[in-house]
Design a protein around this motif. Structure first.
Motif, mmCIF file in Angstrom:
data_model
loop_
_atom_site.group_PDB
_atom_site.id
_atom_site.type_symbol
_atom_site.label_atom_id
_atom_site.label_comp_id
_atom_site.label_asym_id
_atom_site.label_seq_id
_atom_site.Cartn_x
_atom_site.Cartn_y
_atom_site.Cartn_z
ATOM 1 N N LEU A 34 0.800 -1.227 0.000
ATOM 2 C CA LEU A 34 0.000 0.000 0.000
ATOM 3 C C LEU A 34 0.833 1.277 0.000
ATOM 4 N N LYS A 35 2.063 1.193 0.500
ATOM 5 C CA LYS A 35 3.014 2.309 0.500
ATOM 6 C C LYS A 35 2.492 3.546 1.236
ATOM 7 N N ASP A 36 1.756 3.294 2.316
ATOM 8 C CA ASP A 36 1.221 4.389 3.114
ATOM 9 C C ASP A 36 1.071 3.895 4.550
ATOM 10 N N TYR A 37 1.554 4.697 5.505
ATOM 11 C CA TYR A 37 1.539 4.317 6.914
ATOM 12 C C TYR A 37 0.125 4.061 7.412
ATOM 13 N N ASP A 38 -0.773 4.999 7.193
ATOM 14 C CA ASP A 38 -2.142 4.860 7.700
ATOM 15 C C ASP A 38 -2.865 3.686 7.053
ATOM 16 N N LYS A 86 -6.087 6.188 -3.223
ATOM 17 C CA LYS A 86 -5.259 6.975 -4.139
ATOM 18 C C LYS A 86 -3.838 6.458 -4.070
ATOM 19 N N SER A 87 -3.236 6.331 -5.218
ATOM 20 C CA SER A 87 -1.857 5.861 -5.287
ATOM 21 C C SER A 87 -0.951 6.921 -4.681
ATOM 22 N N LEU A 88 -0.247 6.540 -3.651
ATOM 23 C CA LEU A 88 0.615 7.477 -2.942
ATOM 24 C C LEU A 88 2.074 7.125 -3.162
ATOM 25 N N LYS A 89 2.908 8.115 -3.108
ATOM 26 C CA LYS A 89 4.341 7.869 -3.161
ATOM 27 C C LYS A 89 4.792 7.371 -1.793
ATOM 28 N N ILE A 90 5.880 6.627 -1.789
ATOM 29 C CA ILE A 90 6.406 6.121 -0.531
ATOM 30 C C ILE A 90 6.851 7.286 0.333
ATOM 31 N N ASP A 91 6.392 7.282 1.571
ATOM 32 C CA ASP A 91 6.825 8.276 2.544
ATOM 33 C C ASP A 91 8.245 7.912 2.976
ATOM 34 N N GLU A 92 9.196 8.783 2.737
ATOM 35 C CA GLU A 92 10.609 8.502 2.981
ATOM 36 C C GLU A 92 10.870 8.031 4.411
ATOM 37 N N GLU A 93 10.252 8.675 5.388
ATOM 38 C CA GLU A 93 10.498 8.301 6.784
ATOM 39 C C GLU A 93 10.043 6.869 7.053
ATOM 40 N N ASN A 94 8.856 6.512 6.581
ATOM 41 C CA ASN A 94 8.346 5.160 6.788
ATOM 42 C C ASN A 94 9.153 4.136 6.006
ATOM 43 N N PHE A 95 9.595 4.501 4.817
ATOM 44 C CA PHE A 95 10.413 3.595 4.031
ATOM 45 C C PHE A 95 11.700 3.287 4.781
ATOM 46 N N ASN A 96 12.302 4.324 5.367
ATOM 47 C CA ASN A 96 13.542 4.133 6.115
ATOM 48 C C ASN A 96 13.330 3.195 7.287
ATOM 49 N N ALA A 112 14.682 1.991 -7.503
ATOM 50 C CA ALA A 112 14.646 0.764 -8.299
ATOM 51 C C ALA A 112 13.380 -0.040 -7.993
ATOM 52 N N LEU A 113 13.024 -0.138 -6.726
ATOM 53 C CA LEU A 113 11.811 -0.874 -6.355
ATOM 54 C C LEU A 113 10.568 -0.218 -6.944
ATOM 55 N N MET A 114 10.563 1.096 -7.026
ATOM 56 C CA MET A 114 9.413 1.814 -7.589
ATOM 57 C C MET A 114 9.248 1.510 -9.077
ATOM 58 N N LYS A 115 10.327 1.100 -9.752
ATOM 59 C CA LYS A 115 10.251 0.782 -11.173
ATOM 60 C C LYS A 115 9.720 -0.626 -11.431
ATOM 61 N N LEU A 116 9.756 -1.481 -10.413
ATOM 62 C CA LEU A 116 9.250 -2.842 -10.578
ATOM 63 C C LEU A 116 7.726 -2.831 -10.612
ATOM 64 N N THR A 117 7.167 -3.883 -11.176
ATOM 65 C CA THR A 117 5.708 -4.025 -11.138
ATOM 66 C C THR A 117 5.297 -4.312 -9.697
ATOM 67 N N ASP A 118 4.021 -4.167 -9.416
ATOM 68 C CA ASP A 118 3.520 -4.456 -8.067
ATOM 69 C C ASP A 118 3.823 -5.896 -7.673
ATOM 70 N N GLU A 119 3.609 -6.814 -8.599
ATOM 71 C CA GLU A 119 3.862 -8.225 -8.297
ATOM 72 C C GLU A 119 5.345 -8.472 -8.027
ATOM 73 N N GLN A 120 6.226 -7.896 -8.839
ATOM 74 C CA GLN A 120 7.658 -8.059 -8.616
ATOM 75 C C GLN A 120 8.069 -7.483 -7.264
ATOM 76 N N ILE A 152 10.596 -14.579 -9.380
ATOM 77 C CA ILE A 152 11.563 -13.954 -8.470
ATOM 78 C C ILE A 152 12.900 -13.755 -9.177
ATOM 79 N N PHE A 153 13.309 -14.733 -9.967
ATOM 80 C CA PHE A 153 14.542 -14.598 -10.737
ATOM 81 C C PHE A 153 14.459 -13.379 -11.660
ATOM 82 N N ARG A 154 13.354 -13.245 -12.366
ATOM 83 C CA ARG A 154 13.182 -12.116 -13.290
ATOM 84 C C ARG A 154 13.077 -10.786 -12.549
ATOM 85 N N ALA A 155 12.410 -10.784 -11.401
ATOM 86 C CA ALA A 155 12.302 -9.551 -10.612
ATOM 87 C C ALA A 155 13.684 -9.106 -10.132
#
Length: 166
Positions: A34-38, A86-96, A112-120, A152-155
């Motif tokens: 979900l890429k969102d804390y709440d 709503k699609s949110l960007k990763i919150d830097e603090e939570n990502f850390n 790099a992770l943001m460039k992968l598909t959701d499944e990857q 997983i190999f391809r991801a």
């Protein structure tokens, strides 16, 4: 009852104990989707509500942890499909907090992770961060073991490619 499966003695664990054991892991997993804390916090709550509502249907064919992750996964993907998500960007603090990497690599890896598909992204999280085996991931995602290995190999190939571009 399936005659091919032996009856299992299921050790009943209280919802409080399950929450204490697995809520942090469910939060991290939900956050990876979900890429969102709440939203991830809501996913943890909803996972345990669904568990409480359907506890009697747990037959012990997988671990409690796997069952809870499946519930969380279903909730997260249903939530993402909902019209008010709503699609949110990763919150830097939570990502850390979630990945705890060195700063320069954290930024590169995040990009790099943001460039992968959701499944990857989900598969990389499950195998490399959550420590699930390929067999557990196949069970969780209802895919064949061989398919999971290939994906997983391809991801990982994609992730390496994006990191080399850095």
């Amino acid at each position: 009852m399936n005659k091919n499966l032996p009856e299992q003695n299921i050790e009943k664990i209280s919802i409080t104990e399950l929450f204490d054991r697995f809520s942090t892991e469910i939060y991290r997993y939900s956050f990876s989707i979900l890429k969102d804390y709440d939203e991830a916090s809501d996913a943890v709550q909803e996972t345990f509500v669904k568990f409480a509502e359907n506890e009697e249907s747990f037959k012990g064919q997988c671990s409690y942890k796997t069952w809870l992750i499946i519930i969380a996964r279903n909730y997260c993907y249903n939530r993402r499909r909902s019209g008010d998500f709503k699609s949110l960007k990763i919150d830097e603090e939570n990502f850390n907090e979630s990945y705890e990497l060195q700063l320069d690599w954290r930024i590169s890896l995040k990009n790099a992770l943001m460039k992968l598909t959701d499944e990857q992204n989900e598969l990389i999280y499950l195998v490399d961060y959550a420590g699930y085996s390929y067999k557990e991931i196949a069970e969780l995602t209802k895919q064949s073991l061989e398919n999971i290995k290939i994906k997983i190999f391809r991801a990982r190939q994609e992730l390496r490619k994006y990191l080399k571009e850095r």
